[in-house]
Motif scaffolding. Structure first.
Motif, mmCIF file in Angstrom:
data_model
loop_
_atom_site.group_PDB
_atom_site.id
_atom_site.type_symbol
_atom_site.label_atom_id
_atom_site.label_comp_id
_atom_site.label_asym_id
_atom_site.label_seq_id
_atom_site.Cartn_x
_atom_site.Cartn_y
_atom_site.Cartn_z
ATOM 1 N N PRO A 85 0.792 -1.234 0.000
ATOM 2 C CA PRO A 85 0.000 0.000 0.000
ATOM 3 C C PRO A 85 0.825 1.286 0.000
ATOM 4 O O PRO A 85 0.444 2.272 -0.640
ATOM 5 N N GLU A 86 1.966 1.285 0.666
ATOM 6 C CA GLU A 86 2.771 2.509 0.727
ATOM 7 C C GLU A 86 3.377 2.887 -0.633
ATOM 8 O O GLU A 86 3.877 3.997 -0.807
ATOM 9 N N HIS A 87 3.309 1.993 -1.611
ATOM 10 C CA HIS A 87 3.828 2.278 -2.952
ATOM 11 C C HIS A 87 2.737 2.716 -3.928
ATOM 12 O O HIS A 87 3.045 3.113 -5.050
ATOM 13 N N LEU A 88 1.485 2.638 -3.504
ATOM 14 C CA LEU A 88 0.387 2.943 -4.419
ATOM 15 C C LEU A 88 0.448 4.377 -4.931
ATOM 16 O O LEU A 88 0.251 4.626 -6.120
ATOM 17 N N PHE A 89 0.744 5.327 -4.065
ATOM 18 C CA PHE A 89 0.809 6.728 -4.476
ATOM 19 C C PHE A 89 1.847 6.922 -5.592
ATOM 20 O O PHE A 89 1.587 7.584 -6.595
ATOM 21 N N GLY A 90 3.006 6.315 -5.429
ATOM 22 C CA GLY A 90 4.054 6.427 -6.444
ATOM 23 C C GLY A 90 3.650 5.811 -7.772
ATOM 24 O O GLY A 90 3.964 6.356 -8.835
ATOM 25 N N VAL A 91 2.947 4.693 -7.732
ATOM 26 C CA VAL A 91 2.468 4.063 -8.966
ATOM 27 C C VAL A 91 1.458 4.979 -9.647
ATOM 28 O O VAL A 91 1.479 5.153 -10.867
ATOM 29 N N ILE A 92 0.592 5.599 -8.863
ATOM 30 C CA ILE A 92 -0.386 6.535 -9.417
ATOM 31 C C ILE A 92 0.322 7.718 -10.073
ATOM 32 O O ILE A 92 -0.030 8.123 -11.188
ATOM 33 N N GLU A 93 1.328 8.250 -9.406
ATOM 34 C CA GLU A 93 2.084 9.362 -10.004
ATOM 35 C C GLU A 93 2.713 8.951 -11.331
ATOM 36 O O GLU A 93 2.689 9.711 -12.304
ATOM 37 N N GLU A 94 3.271 7.747 -11.365
ATOM 38 C CA GLU A 94 3.880 7.248 -12.609
ATOM 39 C C GLU A 94 2.816 7.102 -13.702
ATOM 40 O O GLU A 94 3.049 7.455 -14.859
ATOM 41 N N ALA A 95 1.640 6.620 -13.334
ATOM 42 C CA ALA A 95 0.546 6.471 -14.306
ATOM 43 C C ALA A 95 0.092 7.832 -14.830
ATOM 44 O O ALA A 95 -0.211 7.983 -16.017
#
Length: 142
Positions: A85-95
């Motif tokens: 879960p702590e990586h979800l924000f970064g994945v969203i930013e990349e998307a």
């Protein structure tokens, strides 16, 4: 959006609209859920791209693997996240940096970050959290 309950019609719409899926956190280990879901989605007719920087350029369960979302050579409809879960924000930013942007962010079972989901929704993405398409599809008769 309320991420505790998703209407079946909403999930059905997402899963029947999507044609291309990037699976972030893909594992080459056949015993891992991400590996099995990749194969399931490919078998269901989706175009699937695995994302795993350590496995880039190789095949994971019938899907070519890329180091990042930005490396995928065609537009992505949905990003399916198999990261903590702590990586979800970064994945969203990349998307969000992709052109065109994907329409959907789908986070797998146990992957939930309501602040990241709200951020994504504020940017125009549709978010499904803590669900697995390989569970939802048979349940919905897809």
């Amino acid at each position: 959006m309320d991420h505790d309950i998703y209407e079946d019609a909403f999930l059905r719409d997402v899963l029947t609209t999507v044609k291309t899926i990037a699976v972030v956190g893909a594992s080459a280990n056949r015993d891992r859920p991400s590996n099995r879901v990749i194969g399931y989605l490919v078998d269901k007719g989706y175009t699937v791209f695995a994302v795993n920087p350590g496995y880039s350029g190789r095949i994971i369960n019938k899907a070519m693997t890329y180091a990042s979302l930005a490396d995928i050579p065609e537009p992505i409809d949905m990003v399916d996240v198999f990261r903590a879960p702590e990586h979800l924000f970064g994945v969203i930013e990349e998307a969000l940096d992709l052109t065109p942007q994907p329409k959907y962010i789908w986070s797998q079972l146990g992957v939930r970050d309501d602040k990241a989901a709200l951020f994504a929704e504020e940017q125009g993405l549709v978010v499904v959290q803590d669900r697995c398409p390989a569970i939802e599809m048979p349940r919905l008769g897809l």
